[in-house]
Motif scaffolding. Structure first.
Motif, PDB file in Angstrom:
ATOM      1  N   LEU A  46       0.833  -1.196   0.000  1.00 29.13           N
ATOM      2  CA  LEU A  46       0.000   0.000   0.000  1.00 29.13           C
ATOM      3  C   LEU A  46       0.872   1.252   0.000  1.00 29.13           C
ATOM      4  O   LEU A  46       0.633   2.208  -0.749  1.00 29.13           O
ATOM      5  CB  LEU A  46      -0.922   0.000   1.223  1.00 29.13           C
ATOM      6  N   ALA A  47       1.911   1.246   0.831  1.00 28.68           N
ATOM      7  CA  ALA A  47       2.833   2.386   0.874  1.00 28.68           C
ATOM      8  C   ALA A  47       3.497   2.594  -0.479  1.00 28.68           C
ATOM      9  O   ALA A  47       3.659   3.730  -0.941  1.00 28.68           O
ATOM     10  CB  ALA A  47       3.881   2.159   1.962  1.00 28.68           C
ATOM     11  N   GLY A  48       3.869   1.486  -1.144  1.00 24.63           N
ATOM     12  CA  GLY A  48       4.503   1.598  -2.441  1.00 24.63           C
ATOM     13  C   GLY A  48       3.600   2.228  -3.488  1.00 24.63           C
ATOM     14  O   GLY A  48       4.035   3.051  -4.299  1.00 24.63           O
ATOM     15  N   GLN A  49       2.319   1.850  -3.478  1.00 25.78           N
ATOM     16  CA  GLN A  49       1.383   2.454  -4.422  1.00 25.78           C
ATOM     17  C   GLN A  49       1.180   3.939  -4.137  1.00 25.78           C
ATOM     18  O   GLN A  49       1.111   4.764  -5.053  1.00 25.78           O
ATOM     19  CB  GLN A  49       0.038   1.718  -4.381  1.00 25.78           C
ATOM     20  N   LEU A  50       1.095   4.289  -2.862  1.00 24.89           N
ATOM     21  CA  LEU A  50       0.905   5.693  -2.500  1.00 24.89           C
ATOM     22  C   LEU A  50       2.122   6.536  -2.848  1.00 24.89           C
ATOM     23  O   LEU A  50       1.994   7.683  -3.283  1.00 24.89           O
ATOM     24  CB  LEU A  50       0.605   5.810  -1.003  1.00 24.89           C
ATOM     25  N   GLU A  51       3.304   5.985  -2.639  1.00 25.55           N
ATOM     26  CA  GLU A  51       4.537   6.742  -2.869  1.00 25.55           C
ATOM     27  C   GLU A  51       4.588   7.316  -4.277  1.00 25.55           C
ATOM     28  O   GLU A  51       5.048   8.442  -4.499  1.00 25.55           O
ATOM     29  CB  GLU A  51       5.749   5.860  -2.627  1.00 25.55           C
ATOM     30  N   ARG A  52       4.108   6.551  -5.245  1.00 26.24           N
ATOM     31  CA  ARG A  52       4.164   6.977  -6.648  1.00 26.24           C
ATOM     32  C   ARG A  52       3.136   8.046  -6.985  1.00 26.24           C
ATOM     33  O   ARG A  52       3.183   8.639  -8.065  1.00 26.24           O
ATOM     34  CB  ARG A  52       3.972   5.764  -7.566  1.00 26.24           C
ATOM     35  N   GLN A  53       2.187   8.283  -6.077  1.00 22.28           N
ATOM     36  CA  GLN A  53       1.080   9.178  -6.396  1.00 22.28           C
ATOM     37  C   GLN A  53       0.941  10.381  -5.467  1.00 22.28           C
ATOM     38  O   GLN A  53       0.113  11.264  -5.715  1.00 22.28           O
ATOM     39  CB  GLN A  53      -0.238   8.380  -6.367  1.00 22.28           C
ATOM     40  N   ILE A 176      -5.772   2.980  -6.098  1.00 23.51           N
ATOM     41  CA  ILE A 176      -5.116   1.879  -5.393  1.00 23.51           C
ATOM     42  C   ILE A 176      -5.678   0.554  -5.890  1.00 23.51           C
ATOM     43  O   ILE A 176      -6.895   0.323  -5.845  1.00 23.51           O
ATOM     44  CB  ILE A 176      -5.307   1.993  -3.867  1.00 23.51           C
ATOM     45  N   ASP A 177      -4.811  -0.295  -6.361  1.00 24.99           N
ATOM     46  CA  ASP A 177      -5.168  -1.654  -6.782  1.00 24.99           C
ATOM     47  C   ASP A 177      -5.235  -2.509  -5.518  1.00 24.99           C
ATOM     48  O   ASP A 177      -4.216  -2.912  -4.969  1.00 24.99           O
ATOM     49  CB  ASP A 177      -4.105  -2.178  -7.744  1.00 24.99           C
ATOM     50  N   LEU A 178      -6.432  -2.778  -5.047  1.00 29.47           N
ATOM     51  CA  LEU A 178      -6.594  -3.475  -3.776  1.00 29.47           C
ATOM     52  C   LEU A 178      -6.176  -4.936  -3.860  1.00 29.47           C
ATOM     53  O   LEU A 178      -5.586  -5.475  -2.922  1.00 29.47           O
ATOM     54  CB  LEU A 178      -8.045  -3.350  -3.297  1.00 29.47           C
ATOM     55  N   ALA A 179      -6.472  -5.605  -4.975  1.00 30.63           N
ATOM     56  CA  ALA A 179      -6.087  -7.007  -5.123  1.00 30.63           C
ATOM     57  C   ALA A 179      -4.582  -7.180  -5.031  1.00 30.63           C
ATOM     58  O   ALA A 179      -4.079  -8.194  -4.538  1.00 30.63           O
ATOM     59  CB  ALA A 179      -6.617  -7.567  -6.438  1.00 30.63           C
ATOM     60  N   ALA A 180      -3.839  -6.163  -5.480  1.00 31.21           N
ATOM     61  CA  ALA A 180      -2.378  -6.253  -5.475  1.00 31.21           C
ATOM     62  C   ALA A 180      -1.805  -6.235  -4.062  1.00 31.21           C
ATOM     63  O   ALA A 180      -0.637  -6.597  -3.872  1.00 31.21           O
ATOM     64  CB  ALA A 180      -1.787  -5.098  -6.285  1.00 31.21           C
ATOM     65  N   LEU A 181      -2.600  -5.834  -3.072  1.00 30.56           N
ATOM     66  CA  LEU A 181      -2.101  -5.794  -1.697  1.00 30.56           C
ATOM     67  C   LEU A 181      -1.870  -7.186  -1.127  1.00 30.56           C
ATOM     68  O   LEU A 181      -1.203  -7.336  -0.103  1.00 30.56           O
ATOM     69  CB  LEU A 181      -3.072  -5.022  -0.800  1.00 30.56           C
ATOM     70  N   LEU A 182      -2.401  -8.196  -1.797  1.00 31.18           N
ATOM     71  CA  LEU A 182      -2.177  -9.571  -1.354  1.00 31.18           C
ATOM     72  C   LEU A 182      -0.842 -10.105  -1.853  1.00 31.18           C
ATOM     73  O   LEU A 182      -0.397 -11.173  -1.422  1.00 31.18           O
ATOM     74  CB  LEU A 182      -3.309 -10.477  -1.846  1.00 31.18           C
ATOM     75  N   GLY A 183      -0.223  -9.370  -2.790  1.00 34.54           N
ATOM     76  CA  GLY A 183       1.044  -9.831  -3.350  1.00 34.54           C
ATOM     77  C   GLY A 183       0.823 -10.991  -4.302  1.00 34.54           C
ATOM     78  O   GLY A 183      -0.297 -11.411  -4.590  1.00 34.54           O
ATOM     79  N   GLY A 184       1.900 -11.555  -4.807  1.00 33.28           N
ATOM     80  CA  GLY A 184       1.803 -12.705  -5.700  1.00 33.28           C
ATOM     81  C   GLY A 184       1.325 -12.303  -7.078  1.00 33.28           C
ATOM     82  O   GLY A 184       1.184 -11.126  -7.421  1.00 33.28           O
TER      83      GLY A 184
END
Length: 207
Positions: A46-53, A176-184
């Motif tokens: 989540l932090a990584g997605q926010l950092e870019r925006q 924010i791509d919520l599904a991506a927070l699960l990783g993989g």
């Protein structure tokens, strides 16, 4: 631990614990176990997605002690350690003391199996009382969802839970791509998800 109720300054002076982390509730130190790898990974993603925006004037921190400023100085205090905070970049210049609620724009919590009531109800009330304008509750129980709570005249107004992609223009434009927070590699979930709803440094501010 001291044998009396602690002020924020006394709590900040304790330093880090050797197990999990602590929070302060009405002057009482509460020891909290770690939240687990899936939770911690989701917080980092989540932090990584926010950092870019994030706009240039804002910064973020993860797992950082926050003075809720709910009582006058010198009285038994309240401190939480949210999973993620967004605040004005000017707060990075502070030396000593905890980050204060009046410096924070967004606070986010990622729900753990043992924190559902705390995140949805207890912290919901505390963060609203502290005057934090936006509170995001991210729940990893499938499908991953986000409830955006926005300050109103009598506490937070909660938007309906969003799955798939969380998009908003307040307090700043973000997706924010919520599904991506699960990783993989979750391509199927991303392909089928419903759509609803400037660089900055990664900083950690700690006591």
């Amino acid at each position: 631990m001291p044998g009396h109720l602690l002020t924020i300054d006394e709590y900040a002076a304790l330093g880090e614990t050797g197990f999990g982390f602590t929070e302060l509730t009405e002057g009482r130190v509460v020891t909290c176990p770690g939240s687990g790898r899936a939770h911690d990974m989701a917080a980092c993603l989540l932090a990584g997605q926010l950092e870019r925006q994030l706009p240039p004037g804002l910064a973020f921190a993860v797992a950082t002690d926050l003075d809720l400023c709910l009582v006058p100085t010198g009285e038994p205090g309240f401190s939480r350690r949210p999973d993620l905070l967004v605040f004005g970049r000017g707060a990075l210049a502070k030396t000593g003391g905890l980050l204060r609620a009046d410096e924070v724009l967004v606070v986010a919590e990622i729900v753990s199996p043992g924190s559902k009531r705390t995140d949805y109800r207890v912290k919901h009330a505390e963060y609203a009382d502290a005057g934090i304008p936006h509170y995001w509750i991210v729940d990893l129980a499938g499908p991953v969802s986000l409830v955006a709570c926005r300050a109103g005249a009598t506490g937070y107004r909660d938007a309906p839970a969003v799955t798939g992609t969380f998009t908003t223009d307040v307090p700043f434009p973000v997706e924010i791509d919520l599904a991506a927070l699960l990783g993989g590699d979750d391509r199927t979930a991303r392909r089928n998800r419903p759509v609803t709803g400037v660089p900055s440094e990664t900083q950690r501010v700690s006591r």
